[in-house]
Design a protein around this motif. Structure first.
Motif, short mmCIF file in Angstrom:
data_model
loop_
_atom_site.label_atom_id
_atom_site.label_comp_id
_atom_site.label_asym_id
_atom_site.label_seq_id
_atom_site.Cartn_x
_atom_site.Cartn_y
_atom_site.Cartn_z
N PHE A 58 -17.01 2.33 -7.61
CA PHE A 58 -15.88 2.91 -8.55
C PHE A 58 -14.76 2.19 -8.40
O PHE A 58 -14.68 1.12 -7.83
N LEU A 59 -13.60 2.44 -9.25
CA LEU A 59 -12.48 1.85 -9.33
C LEU A 59 -11.36 2.72 -9.50
O LEU A 59 -11.08 3.81 -9.68
N VAL A 60 -10.13 2.07 -8.99
CA VAL A 60 -8.68 2.68 -9.13
C VAL A 60 -7.91 1.78 -9.59
O VAL A 60 -7.60 0.50 -8.98
N ALA A 61 -7.45 1.68 -10.72
CA ALA A 61 -6.56 0.70 -11.21
C ALA A 61 -5.06 1.03 -11.57
O ALA A 61 -4.73 1.79 -12.24
N PRO A 62 -4.18 0.56 -10.64
CA PRO A 62 -2.82 1.14 -10.61
C PRO A 62 -2.46 0.48 -11.87
O PRO A 62 -2.46 -0.57 -12.31
N LYS A 63 -1.37 1.34 -12.70
CA LYS A 63 -0.93 0.73 -13.98
C LYS A 63 0.35 -0.02 -13.58
O LYS A 63 1.61 0.21 -14.32
N GLY A 64 0.34 -1.14 -12.93
CA GLY A 64 1.45 -1.97 -12.54
C GLY A 64 0.83 -3.08 -11.60
O GLY A 64 -0.22 -3.01 -11.02
N SER A 65 1.86 -3.88 -11.19
CA SER A 65 1.46 -4.91 -9.95
C SER A 65 1.60 -4.23 -8.68
O SER A 65 2.14 -3.08 -8.38
N GLY A 66 0.85 -4.83 -7.75
CA GLY A 66 0.97 -4.60 -6.63
C GLY A 66 2.36 -4.24 -5.81
O GLY A 66 2.53 -3.51 -5.03
N THR A 67 3.28 -5.39 -6.17
CA THR A 67 4.58 -5.16 -5.96
C THR A 67 5.23 -3.90 -6.40
O THR A 67 5.99 -3.27 -5.61
N SER A 68 5.01 -3.46 -7.63
CA SER A 68 5.55 -2.27 -8.23
C SER A 68 4.75 -0.90 -7.50
O SER A 68 5.62 0.13 -7.11
N LEU A 69 3.69 -1.03 -7.17
CA LEU A 69 2.96 0.11 -6.44
C LEU A 69 3.54 0.17 -4.97
O LEU A 69 4.10 1.26 -4.66
N ARG A 70 4.02 -0.90 -4.36
CA ARG A 70 4.34 -0.77 -3.02
C ARG A 70 5.91 -0.49 -3.06
O ARG A 70 6.45 0.51 -2.40
N ARG A 71 6.77 -0.94 -4.07
CA ARG A 71 8.14 -0.30 -4.16
C ARG A 71 8.32 1.15 -4.42
O ARG A 71 9.13 1.58 -4.08
N MET A 72 7.49 1.59 -5.53
CA MET A 72 7.51 2.94 -5.80
C MET A 72 6.99 3.68 -4.53
O MET A 72 7.69 4.82 -4.29
N PHE A 73 6.17 3.24 -3.79
CA PHE A 73 5.62 4.05 -2.45
C PHE A 73 6.82 4.12 -1.66
O PHE A 73 6.95 5.36 -1.14
N LEU A 74 7.49 3.25 -1.32
CA LEU A 74 8.61 3.25 -0.50
C LEU A 74 9.87 3.98 -0.89
O LEU A 74 10.58 4.41 -0.03
N GLN A 75 10.01 4.23 -2.16
CA GLN A 75 11.00 4.94 -2.94
C GLN A 75 10.32 6.47 -2.93
O GLN A 75 11.31 7.11 -3.37
#
Length: 364
Positions: free
Chosen positions: A145-162
């Motif tokens: 299976f897959l999970v494809a975030p609609k953005g970069s790994g950097t954005s995924l991390r930044r938004m998580f921290l926010q």
């Protein structure tokens, strides 16, 4: 699973309300999630899972920059950081997050560790969709299976921290255990997705490759370059040309579009801008529609995949890439952009006035 109505079209989506983190943690409590690759998506996905209470380990080549980065991020050699083969052996879910070219090279090693009941997780449908070119054909007795975030790994991390979430698509290619759905959704929540929308591997990679070559990167750079060139040829300064082409869009307008939509933007801009935008957007649509049609057909036919595999597998790929990137970096437009960014209030130094006086000299 919820159904959302998008203008009469229903889609299956999973929200964090209906599948909260506690449920994801319960689903994954007996799993060992092995993140293979610590480059673009790896750090963000691994760290977010770790901080969400998932038993995650990282597999990476020793004595590499990525290994050192994983150590600096808190992964401990021999405990949560291993060489690739050991991580593959320990993992019950293999998050295969290497580049597409690297996935092809490592696949024989990965395949031998995919014992019955394990799961193979992607964040891109490339390897499976184009398996005649990649050779990536998983065993029948593992979940895929897959999970494809609609953005970069950097954005995924930044938004998580926010405390926010980056929306992701999910897809199931193979359900060998009967648990593929709960596993993939749990992982989607654990990596920090805002909500998850359903797709399949082919649609994910077709839309992804089209988007990257289109409005996300390729087309937008082409449009930027064209408008900047016209303004400069008509006597506008580098500062004015860049600000009217890029800076106002990225710093002022796009955040508002993201919050409220383009219709809101049209309704709340000046009447002059409103009239011009309404008169011209369909001309741009009609001019570019044939290009996007050609692009999608090239993606669907596998031509773009073939180009990527051939190019990215050559030993001199990095050297040739640097030449192409230098063409962008050294262009007047992006040299102007570097100077403009330095003059943003948050980046200004005490000598900002000197920077402004030196602007033309810096970019021409």
């Amino acid at each position: 699973m919820a159904k959302l109505n998008f203008g009469g079209v229903e889609e299956n989506v999973v929200t964090r309300d209906e599948f909260p983190l506690a449920k994801a943690q319960e689903v994954l409590k007996d799993e060992v999630v092995a993140v293979i690759g610590y480059g673009v998506q790896g750090p963000g996905q691994a760290l977010n899972q770790k901080e969400n209470g998932v038993n995650v380990i990282v597999g990476q080549r020793k004595n590499s920059k990525s290994w050192d980065k994983a150590v600096s991020d808190g992964f401990v050699p021999g405990e949560t950081l291993f060489d690739i083969e050991e991580a593959l052996q320990r993992g019950t879910i293999i998050c295969y997050l290497l580049s597409d070219a690297a996935q092809i090279q490592l696949w024989p090693t990965v395949k031998k560790h995919l014992t019955p009941g394990k799961a193979l997780y992607f964040s891109h449908g490339f390897g499976i969709t184009y398996n005649e070119q990649t050779g990536i054909v998983p065993p029948k007795d593992v979940d895929v299976f897959l999970v494809a975030p609609k953005g970069s790994g950097t954005s995924l991390r930044r938004m998580f921290l926010q405390g926010r979430g980056l929306n992701s698509s999910y897809a199931i290619f193979q359900d060998a255990t009967g648990r593929a759905y709960e596993r993939v959704v749990a992982l989607g929540i654990a990596i920090g997705s805002g909500y998850l929308f359903e797709t399949d591997f082919r649609k994910e990679v077709f839309s992804d490759l089209t988007g990257e070559r289109g409005t996300l990167m390729g087309a937008i750079q082409g449009i930027f370059a064209a408008q900047y060139q016209v303004l400069r040829s008509k006597g506008h300064s580098p500062s004015e040309s860049f600000n009217e082409t890029v800076e106002e869009l990225t710093q002022s307008l796009m955040p508002l579009v993201a919050e409220n939509g383009m219709d809101w933007m049209y309704a709340n801009c000046s009447t002059t801008a409103q009239r011009g935008a309404l008169d011209w957007w369909k001309k741009f649509r009609d001019a570019t529609l044939p290009v996007f049609t050609d692009l999608y057909e090239s993606v669907a036919a596998g031509k773009e995949a073939a180009k990527s595999i051939e190019s990215n597998s050559k030993p001199d790929y990095r050297e040739k890439l640097e030449v192409e990137l230098a063409e962008l970096r050294d262009s007047e437009m992006w040299r102007a952009g570097k100077t403009v960014r330095s003059l943003r209030p948050e980046n200004q130094e005490p000598a900002a006035e000197e920077n402004q006086e030196a602007f033309v000299e810096a970019v021409i």
